[in-house]
Design an enzyme around this catalytic site. Structure first.
Site, mmCIF file in Angstrom:
data_model
loop_
_atom_site.group_PDB
_atom_site.id
_atom_site.type_symbol
_atom_site.label_atom_id
_atom_site.label_comp_id
_atom_site.label_asym_id
_atom_site.label_seq_id
_atom_site.Cartn_x
_atom_site.Cartn_y
_atom_site.Cartn_z
ATOM 1 N N HIS A 140 -0.488 -8.494 0.786
ATOM 2 C CA HIS A 140 -1.215 -7.652 -0.180
ATOM 3 C C HIS A 140 -1.072 -8.418 -1.488
ATOM 4 O O HIS A 140 0.063 -8.614 -1.962
ATOM 5 C CB HIS A 140 -0.565 -6.263 -0.257
ATOM 6 N N HIS A 164 -0.375 -10.184 -4.773
ATOM 7 C CA HIS A 164 0.545 -9.857 -5.860
ATOM 8 C C HIS A 164 0.791 -11.085 -6.714
ATOM 9 O O HIS A 164 0.825 -12.208 -6.215
ATOM 10 C CB HIS A 164 1.883 -9.324 -5.320
ATOM 11 N N GLY A 190 4.353 -19.767 1.224
ATOM 12 C CA GLY A 190 5.479 -18.843 1.210
ATOM 13 C C GLY A 190 5.088 -17.389 1.057
ATOM 14 O O GLY A 190 5.951 -16.544 0.806
ATOM 15 N N HIS A 230 -6.195 -2.699 -1.424
ATOM 16 C CA HIS A 230 -5.632 -3.757 -0.587
ATOM 17 C C HIS A 230 -6.542 -4.972 -0.513
ATOM 18 O O HIS A 230 -7.706 -4.868 -0.105
ATOM 19 C CB HIS A 230 -5.358 -3.247 0.835
ATOM 20 N N ASP A 239 10.478 -6.652 -8.345
ATOM 21 C CA ASP A 239 10.643 -7.280 -7.039
ATOM 22 C C ASP A 239 12.012 -6.879 -6.477
ATOM 23 O O ASP A 239 13.002 -6.822 -7.193
ATOM 24 C CB ASP A 239 10.554 -8.809 -7.172
ATOM 25 N N CYS A 273 0.849 -1.204 0.000
ATOM 26 C CA CYS A 273 0.000 0.000 0.000
ATOM 27 C C CYS A 273 0.879 1.246 0.000
ATOM 28 O O CYS A 273 0.572 2.234 -0.679
ATOM 29 C CB CYS A 273 -0.923 0.008 1.217
HETATM 30 P P1 DGP Z 1 5.692 -13.473 -1.487
HETATM 31 O O1 DGP Z 1 6.758 -14.237 -0.733
HETATM 32 O O2 DGP Z 1 5.040 -14.295 -2.580
HETATM 33 O O3 DGP Z 1 4.706 -12.829 -0.546
HETATM 34 O O4 DGP Z 1 6.471 -12.322 -2.250
HETATM 35 C C1 DGP Z 1 6.747 -11.075 -1.695
HETATM 36 C C2 DGP Z 1 7.765 -10.425 -2.574
HETATM 37 O O5 DGP Z 1 7.788 -9.051 -2.265
HETATM 38 C C3 DGP Z 1 9.193 -10.940 -2.360
HETATM 39 O O6 DGP Z 1 9.653 -11.590 -3.541
HETATM 40 C C4 DGP Z 1 10.007 -9.696 -2.074
HETATM 41 C C5 DGP Z 1 9.083 -8.552 -2.445
HETATM 42 N N1 DGP Z 1 9.215 -7.367 -1.612
HETATM 43 C C6 DGP Z 1 9.110 -7.312 -0.258
HETATM 44 N N2 DGP Z 1 9.274 -6.043 0.154
HETATM 45 C C7 DGP Z 1 9.434 -5.282 -0.952
HETATM 46 C C8 DGP Z 1 9.638 -3.895 -1.168
HETATM 47 O O7 DGP Z 1 9.672 -3.065 -0.251
HETATM 48 N N3 DGP Z 1 9.789 -3.483 -2.454
HETATM 49 C C9 DGP Z 1 9.749 -4.367 -3.515
HETATM 50 N N4 DGP Z 1 9.926 -3.851 -4.728
HETATM 51 N N5 DGP Z 1 9.553 -5.677 -3.341
HETATM 52 C C10 DGP Z 1 9.407 -6.132 -2.073
#
Ligand code: DGP
Length: 113
Positions: A97, A99, A92, A45, A29, A6
């Site tokens: 949120h 994605h 995992g 959200h 990512d 968010c």
């Molecule tokens: P999951 O494990 O499927 O919930 O993936 C979460 C993803 O989010 C993980 O691959 C890393 C990414 N991530 C976490 N924090 C941030 C952030 O602050 N910025 C970005 N760009 N990605 C993030």
């Protein structure tokens, strides 16, 4: 609500945006597992895929369209890519949120589990 994604939507946390529409945003990512690793998220959200009502057809269409656009602009539309979403801790999911990961740019392992 204290939600990282968010805050990215609101511009409070910087991100490398790849695509944006009215209801959806896509950004790189932070922990890339491949040369192309983009997250496609609804701006609104939802904790996970399970909370998106199927009646939200405009959003669902935009999500699919965003995945297609991300594949095009990152150059993996033809070479191939993987779309995945993790629902819940045993899958995992670490950011609650919704994605979709769009991953490509190299040959990917077949293993899914
Ligand atoms: P999951 O494990 O499927 O919930 O993936 C979460 C993803 O989010 C993980 O691959 C890393 C990414 N991530 C976490 N924090 C941030 C952030 O602050 N910025 C970005 N760009 N990605 C993030």
């Amino acid at each position: 609500m204290d939600c990282i994604f968010c805050k990215i939507v609101q511009g409070e946390i910087p991100s490398k945006k790849v695509y944006e529409s009215e209801l959806v945003v896509a950004f790189e990512d932070i922990n890339k597992v491949a040369p192309v690793h983009v997250l496609v998220i609804p701006k609104a959200h939802y904790d996970s895929l399970m909370e998106i009502p199927v009646s939200e057809t405009e959003l669902i269409v935009e999500l699919i369209h965003a995945i297609q656009e991300v594949a095009r602009v990152t150059g993996v539309a033809e070479t191939g890519f993987r779309v995945l979403t993790n629902k819940g801790r045993s899958a995992g999911q670490s950011v609650f949120h919704q994605h979709f990961h769009v991953i490509g740019g190299r040959d990917l392992d077949i293993k899914l589990g």
